[in-house]
Design an enzyme around this catalytic site. Structure first.
Site, PDB file in Angstrom:
ATOM      1  N   HIS A 111      -2.392  -5.485  -9.202  1.00 53.87           N
ATOM      2  CA  HIS A 111      -1.100  -5.514  -8.518  1.00 53.87           C
ATOM      3  C   HIS A 111      -0.867  -6.770  -7.703  1.00 53.87           C
ATOM      4  CE1 HIS A 111       2.093  -2.275  -7.316  1.00 53.87           C
ATOM      5  NE2 HIS A 111       2.651  -3.414  -7.713  1.00 53.87           N
ATOM      6  N   ASP A 127       3.403   3.762  -6.264  1.00 54.33           N
ATOM      7  CA  ASP A 127       2.000   3.429  -6.026  1.00 54.33           C
ATOM      8  C   ASP A 127       1.341   4.524  -5.195  1.00 54.33           C
ATOM      9  OD1 ASP A 127      -0.449   1.985  -5.483  1.00 54.33           O
ATOM     10  OD2 ASP A 127       0.679   0.114  -5.665  1.00 54.33           O
ATOM     11  N   HIS A 171      -0.944   3.670  -3.264  1.00 56.90           N
ATOM     12  CA  HIS A 171      -1.314   2.893  -2.082  1.00 56.90           C
ATOM     13  C   HIS A 171      -0.104   2.156  -1.523  1.00 56.90           C
ATOM     14  CE1 HIS A 171      -4.712   3.224  -4.934  1.00 56.90           C
ATOM     15  NE2 HIS A 171      -5.397   3.536  -3.840  1.00 56.90           N
ATOM     16  N   ASP A 225      -0.224  -1.136  -0.425  1.00 55.27           N
ATOM     17  CA  ASP A 225      -0.311  -2.574  -0.731  1.00 55.27           C
ATOM     18  C   ASP A 225       0.299  -3.409   0.387  1.00 55.27           C
ATOM     19  OD1 ASP A 225      -1.529  -1.789  -3.028  1.00 55.27           O
ATOM     20  OD2 ASP A 225       0.129  -2.291  -4.357  1.00 55.27           O
ATOM     21  N   HIS A 239      -5.142  -7.376  -4.325  1.00 50.50           N
ATOM     22  CA  HIS A 239      -4.223  -6.415  -4.953  1.00 50.50           C
ATOM     23  C   HIS A 239      -3.752  -5.357  -3.957  1.00 50.50           C
ATOM     24  CE1 HIS A 239      -7.151  -2.975  -6.413  1.00 50.50           C
ATOM     25  NE2 HIS A 239      -7.459  -3.391  -5.208  1.00 50.50           N
ATOM     26  N   ASP A 261       2.750   0.788 -10.279  1.00 49.20           N
ATOM     27  CA  ASP A 261       1.300   0.840 -10.431  1.00 49.20           C
ATOM     28  C   ASP A 261       0.961   2.171 -11.088  1.00 49.20           C
ATOM     29  OD1 ASP A 261      -1.493   1.222  -9.979  1.00 49.20           O
ATOM     30  OD2 ASP A 261      -1.423  -0.090  -8.230  1.00 49.20           O
ATOM     31  N   ASP A 320      -1.559   3.865 -11.016  1.00 48.23           N
ATOM     32  CA  ASP A 320      -2.293   4.819 -10.193  1.00 48.23           C
ATOM     33  C   ASP A 320      -1.354   5.661  -9.333  1.00 48.23           C
ATOM     34  OD1 ASP A 320      -1.778   3.536  -7.697  1.00 48.23           O
ATOM     35  OD2 ASP A 320      -3.647   2.428  -7.750  1.00 48.23           O
ATOM     36  N   GLU A 376      -1.995  -2.427 -13.370  1.00 44.79           N
ATOM     37  CA  GLU A 376      -3.237  -1.706 -13.080  1.00 44.79           C
ATOM     38  C   GLU A 376      -3.714  -0.784 -14.207  1.00 44.79           C
ATOM     39  OE1 GLU A 376      -5.304  -2.248 -10.647  1.00 44.79           O
ATOM     40  OE2 GLU A 376      -4.161  -3.262  -9.060  1.00 44.79           O
TER      41      GLU A 376
END
Length: 300
Positions: free
Chosen positions: A100, A123, A125, A127, A140, A227, A229, A272
């Site tokens: 990412h 995402d 996360h 980031d 990332h 992303d 994930d 990702e």
């Protein structure tokens, strides 16, 4: 999608993460019949191939808080120039990662053409780390912060200007693993984050309605940064940093279908995908299916 001309750009970046394999993500997505999917939907598709990305074994990691900073910054600059040229030619840029960290270059190139760019960030996360807050030093985990103008100057100033985007025009969807520094920044900057708790309570339909309202409020373009994930590992096992309890496959499609119906996207990236950690290319296939939905594929 009003722009029927798409240019694919692959960025086989794995310098931004600790786990190898994500550099093969662009190839895995292509192998899952991406171009065939898009041409079947009536798009004029041009594949620009991959940017050249250094391999970690050939370079020194540098600072433990900003791993491979110099190399990532160089690729980000090249990506920004590439997307600037794609948009100048009147084509929609579709970027394939890679980790990412590539979003630093993607947003830099896209934001040159939009005075106020909205961003939807799918995402697990945030980031939103910087060198001062990152537990790992992996870049990332920093691209959204860098695009907002926070972090090391070599990342923040990609493309020669900063910030690229404003916090009030950003929506994060699917977050369920945030570092403490990210939580502080989210509160300080007033960034709208829909966690999995919010999705569970409100439903993806209501979340997307509010997200679209935010990213369209006073903006002149909208970028999607997805992303894989963000999806639950059951549906997308081939990612470097899986987090259980994520967006379901069907919720992901609903979100993309609503984006397609809104017809607001001006650029997109899917990142990702790690084939080494995958099962039968399932995650790349999920990425292509979601891309199909965001570009207008329907059941009826």
């Amino acid at each position: 999608m009003h722009n029927k001309k798409i240019t694919i750009v692959g960025v086989p970046m794995d310098l931004g993460a600790d786990r190898r394999g994500v550099d093969m993500g662009p190839s895995a997505i292509r192998y899952a019949s991406l171009k065939e999917k898009l041409t079947g939907l009536g798009y004029d598709v041009k594949d620009n191939g991959n940017l050249s990305v250094p391999t970690p074994e050939s370079y020194d990691v540098g600072s433990s808080q900003l791993k491979y900073l110099r190399e990532i910054a160089q690729v980000s600059e090249e990506l920004a120039v590439t997307l600037d040229n794609v948009i100048q030619k009147g084509r929609f840029p579709l970027v394939l990662g890679g980790d990412h960290s590539i979003a630093i270059g993607t947003i830099a190139g896209v934001a040159k053409h939009y005075k106020r760019l909205g961003v939807i960030w799918f995402d697990a996360h945030g980031d939103l780390n910087t060198a001062d807050t990152s537990p790992s030093g992996n870049i990332h985990g920093m691209p959204l912060a860098a695009s907002l103008g926070m972090g090391h100057p070599d990342l923040v100033n990609i493309g020669g200007f900063s910030p690229k985007i404003c916090p009030e025009n950003v929506v994060v969807i699917g977050a369920r693993d945030l570092d403490e520094g990210e939580r502080v920044l989210i509160r300080e900057q007033g960034i709208k984050v829909f966690t999995m708790h919010d999705i569970d309570r409100l439903g993806m339909g209501a979340v997307m309605e509010e997200a679209l309202r935010i990213v369209n409020d006073g903006t002149d373009g909208v970028h999607l940064s997805l992303d894989l994930d963000g999806l639950d590992p059951h549906d997308a096992p081939g990612v470097g940093t899986p987090v259980v309890g994520g967006i379901t496959y069907r919720e992901g499609h609903l979100a993309m279908e609503m984006l397609a119906a809104a017809d607001v996207l001006t650029s997109a990236e899917f990142v990702e995908v790690n084939p080494i950690l995958d099962h039968g290319n399932r995650t790349a296939k999920a990425a292509v299916a979601l891309i199909g939905s965001v570009f207008g594929e329907k059941v009826l």
